[in-house]
Scaffold this active site. Structure first.
Site, PDB file in Angstrom:
ATOM      1  N   GLY A   1       0.795  -1.223   0.000  1.00 50.63           N
ATOM      2  CA  GLY A   1       0.000   0.000   0.000  1.00 50.63           C
ATOM      3  C   GLY A   1       0.829   1.276   0.000  1.00 50.63           C
ATOM      4  O   GLY A   1       2.016   1.266  -0.281  1.00 50.63           O
TER       5      GLY A   1
ATOM      6  N   HIS B   1       3.814   1.276  -8.096  1.00 56.83           N
ATOM      7  CA  HIS B   1       2.743   0.287  -7.911  1.00 56.83           C
ATOM      8  C   HIS B   1       1.731   0.363  -9.063  1.00 56.83           C
ATOM      9  O   HIS B   1       1.276  -0.657  -9.572  1.00 56.83           O
ATOM     10  CB  HIS B   1       1.975   0.574  -6.619  1.00 56.83           C
ATOM     11  CG  HIS B   1       2.791   0.504  -5.369  1.00 56.83           C
ATOM     12  ND1 HIS B   1       3.018   1.598  -4.557  1.00 56.83           N
ATOM     13  CD2 HIS B   1       3.423  -0.529  -4.770  1.00 56.83           C
ATOM     14  CE1 HIS B   1       3.737   1.230  -3.518  1.00 56.83           C
ATOM     15  NE2 HIS B   1       4.009  -0.039  -3.613  1.00 56.83           N
TER      16      HIS B   1
ATOM     17  N   GLN C   1      10.984  -4.669 -10.356  1.00 60.20           N
ATOM     18  CA  GLN C   1      12.440  -4.891 -10.331  1.00 60.20           C
ATOM     19  C   GLN C   1      13.112  -4.065  -9.235  1.00 60.20           C
ATOM     20  O   GLN C   1      14.259  -4.294  -8.902  1.00 60.20           O
ATOM     21  CB  GLN C   1      13.054  -4.535 -11.684  1.00 60.20           C
ATOM     22  CG  GLN C   1      13.075  -5.645 -12.685  1.00 60.20           C
ATOM     23  CD  GLN C   1      13.829  -6.882 -12.231  1.00 60.20           C
ATOM     24  OE1 GLN C   1      13.408  -7.986 -12.508  1.00 60.20           O
ATOM     25  NE2 GLN C   1      14.938  -6.724 -11.515  1.00 60.20           N
TER      26      GLN C   1
ATOM     27  N   ASP D   1      12.608  -4.304  -6.251  1.00 56.45           N
ATOM     28  CA  ASP D   1      12.990  -5.327  -5.281  1.00 56.45           C
ATOM     29  C   ASP D   1      13.528  -6.529  -6.060  1.00 56.45           C
ATOM     30  O   ASP D   1      12.864  -7.573  -6.158  1.00 56.45           O
ATOM     31  CB  ASP D   1      11.782  -5.709  -4.426  1.00 56.45           C
ATOM     32  CG  ASP D   1      11.246  -4.521  -3.646  1.00 56.45           C
ATOM     33  OD1 ASP D   1      11.700  -4.287  -2.530  1.00 56.45           O
ATOM     34  OD2 ASP D   1      10.395  -3.780  -4.197  1.00 56.45           O
TER      35      ASP D   1
ATOM     36  N   VAL E   1      10.324   2.236 -11.677  1.00 56.96           N
ATOM     37  CA  VAL E   1       9.823   3.576 -12.004  1.00 56.96           C
ATOM     38  C   VAL E   1      10.558   4.578 -11.119  1.00 56.96           C
ATOM     39  O   VAL E   1      10.669   4.380  -9.903  1.00 56.96           O
ATOM     40  CB  VAL E   1       8.296   3.668 -11.784  1.00 56.96           C
ATOM     41  CG1 VAL E   1       7.793   5.068 -12.103  1.00 56.96           C
ATOM     42  CG2 VAL E   1       7.574   2.624 -12.626  1.00 56.96           C
TER      43      VAL E   1
HETATM   44  P1  AMP Z   1       5.772  -2.630  -1.761  1.00 59.49           P
HETATM   45  O1  AMP Z   1       4.444  -2.015  -1.527  1.00 59.49           O
HETATM   46  O2  AMP Z   1       6.921  -1.743  -1.471  1.00 59.49           O
HETATM   47  O3  AMP Z   1       5.892  -4.004  -1.130  1.00 59.49           O
HETATM   48  O4  AMP Z   1       5.847  -2.882  -3.319  1.00 59.49           O
HETATM   49  C1  AMP Z   1       4.855  -3.639  -3.986  1.00 59.49           C
HETATM   50  C2  AMP Z   1       5.362  -3.973  -5.367  1.00 59.49           C
HETATM   51  O5  AMP Z   1       5.608  -2.764  -6.078  1.00 59.49           O
HETATM   52  C3  AMP Z   1       6.684  -4.752  -5.341  1.00 59.49           C
HETATM   53  O6  AMP Z   1       6.653  -5.753  -6.335  1.00 59.49           O
HETATM   54  C4  AMP Z   1       7.700  -3.688  -5.639  1.00 59.49           C
HETATM   55  O7  AMP Z   1       8.869  -4.179  -6.251  1.00 59.49           O
HETATM   56  C5  AMP Z   1       6.917  -2.798  -6.591  1.00 59.49           C
HETATM   57  N1  AMP Z   1       7.519  -1.457  -6.619  1.00 59.49           N
HETATM   58  C6  AMP Z   1       7.753  -0.641  -5.569  1.00 59.49           C
HETATM   59  N2  AMP Z   1       8.377   0.486  -5.969  1.00 59.49           N
HETATM   60  C7  AMP Z   1       8.550   0.368  -7.310  1.00 59.49           C
HETATM   61  C8  AMP Z   1       9.141   1.184  -8.314  1.00 59.49           C
HETATM   62  N3  AMP Z   1       9.705   2.361  -8.026  1.00 59.49           N
HETATM   63  N4  AMP Z   1       9.148   0.737  -9.582  1.00 59.49           N
HETATM   64  C9  AMP Z   1       8.597  -0.467  -9.897  1.00 59.49           C
HETATM   65  N5  AMP Z   1       8.021  -1.286  -8.996  1.00 59.49           N
HETATM   66  C10 AMP Z   1       7.996  -0.885  -7.720  1.00 59.49           C
END
Ligand code: AMP
Length: 285
Positions: free
Chosen positions: A31, A37, A151, A153, A179
């Site tokens: 979230g 996202h 990517q 992560d 991104v």
């Molecule tokens: P999180 O909410 O941080 O667990 O992220 C959820 C998903 O969004 C994960 O697969 C992350 O790798 C992806 N995500 C987070 N930040 C970015 C970003 N800047 N660019 C691409 N994907 C992202």
């Protein structure tokens, strides 16, 4: 778009959709949604008949002293954003819905070895066990055709791909490029923690990766040389403390000294109290 908070309700909706032969894309998130996202969700929208975005700050993947309690949450805003990119169902369960017996009392975990030993796995013990377990639960609940991971992560993508392969899970993992802000900073929910001087200092992550790209493009193949120059750049920033910086094989995450094939350059850097990660994949070697 519907916000669903129980496993039972979500399964009911999905059962109906699947009976009609519809494909399902899943985007797992914690979230506080940003463009990163939303990019995953747009891709899921393009490639599937139905899209589920989960919003769950998973206590199982946070260590002692990490930011589980203070992690930003805003379901209202998140729901508007998810709706704006065509998500069908936001699955936002409470902790007690995902872990009815309490997450501290879990008996069953998914543990991926090898690829979790280094990088973030080394500095966050138990983190990937928490990630693999919750993603595995989500896969069982949603049974998606495709699941989308950023990517950003990079290690998480490798871990999930390994889990899916080793356990014959019937889902296609779709990695999505990072991104970034216009100035290079990778979008992250944790960027919210940065004060204005820290926000500026946080540029050392992407700047050091740009430096690495330049060196690779000019033909440098020795990891040591690249790592040294990147480290120097990061250490010149007084607000930055380098946690790890590695050049590894993109699939095995094993250290690479002479760069021949596709590699991942990944790092974690503390900017003040905020831990940021960033990486690039270099394929042109
Ligand atoms: P999180 O909410 O941080 O667990 O992220 C959820 C998903 O969004 C994960 O697969 C992350 O790798 C992806 N995500 C987070 N930040 C970015 C970003 N800047 N660019 C691409 N994907 C992202």
């Amino acid at each position: 778009m519907e916000i669903i908070t129980t496993v039972r309700e979500l399964k009911k909706c999905l059962h109906l959709a699947k009976k009609q032969g519809k494909t399902v894309g899943l985007v797992p998130t914690m979230g506080y949604l940003h463009e990163g996202h939303l990019t995953l969700m747009r891709k899921a929208r393009e490639e599937n008949d139905c899209v589920v975005a989960s919003i769950f700050v998973n206590p199982l993947q946070f260590g002692q002293g990490e930011d589980f309690e203070s992690y930003p949450r805003d379901l209202k805003q998140d729901s508007l954003r998810a709706a704006s990119v065509g998500v069908d169902w936001v699955f936002a369960p409470k902790v007690a819905e995902m872990y009815p017996q309490g997450f501290e009392n879990m008996n069953t975990f998914v543990e991926v070895s090898g690829v979790t030993a280094g990088l973030c796995g080394a500095s966050r013990p138990g983190h990937f066990r928490g990630v693999a377990t919750v993603v595995s639960k989500l896969f069982h609940i949603v049974e998606p055709d495709r699941a989308y991971f950023g990517q950003k992560d990079a290690q998480q993508v490798v871990v999930i791909q390994k889990m899916v392969q080793d356990l014959n899970m019937n889902v296609t993992i779709v990695p999505v490029p990072i991104v970034r802000e216009a100035d290079g900073l990778a979008l992250s929910s944790r960027n919210l923690y940065l004060g204005s001087a820290e926000r500026q200092a946080a540029l050392v992550l992407s700047q050091s990766l740009q430096l690495a790209t330049k060196l690779l493009e000019s033909g440098v193949q020795e990891s040591d040389k690249i790592l040294q120059q990147m480290t120097e750049l990061i250490q010149r920033e007084p607000l930055a403390a380098l946690e790890y910086l590695v050049i590894v094989d993109k699939e095995t995450l094993e250290s690479v000294s002479d760069i021949q094939g596709p590699i991942l350059i990944a790092m974690a850097v503390r900017i003040g109290k905020t831990r940021l990660i960033d990486n690039i994949i270099w394929r042109n070697a």
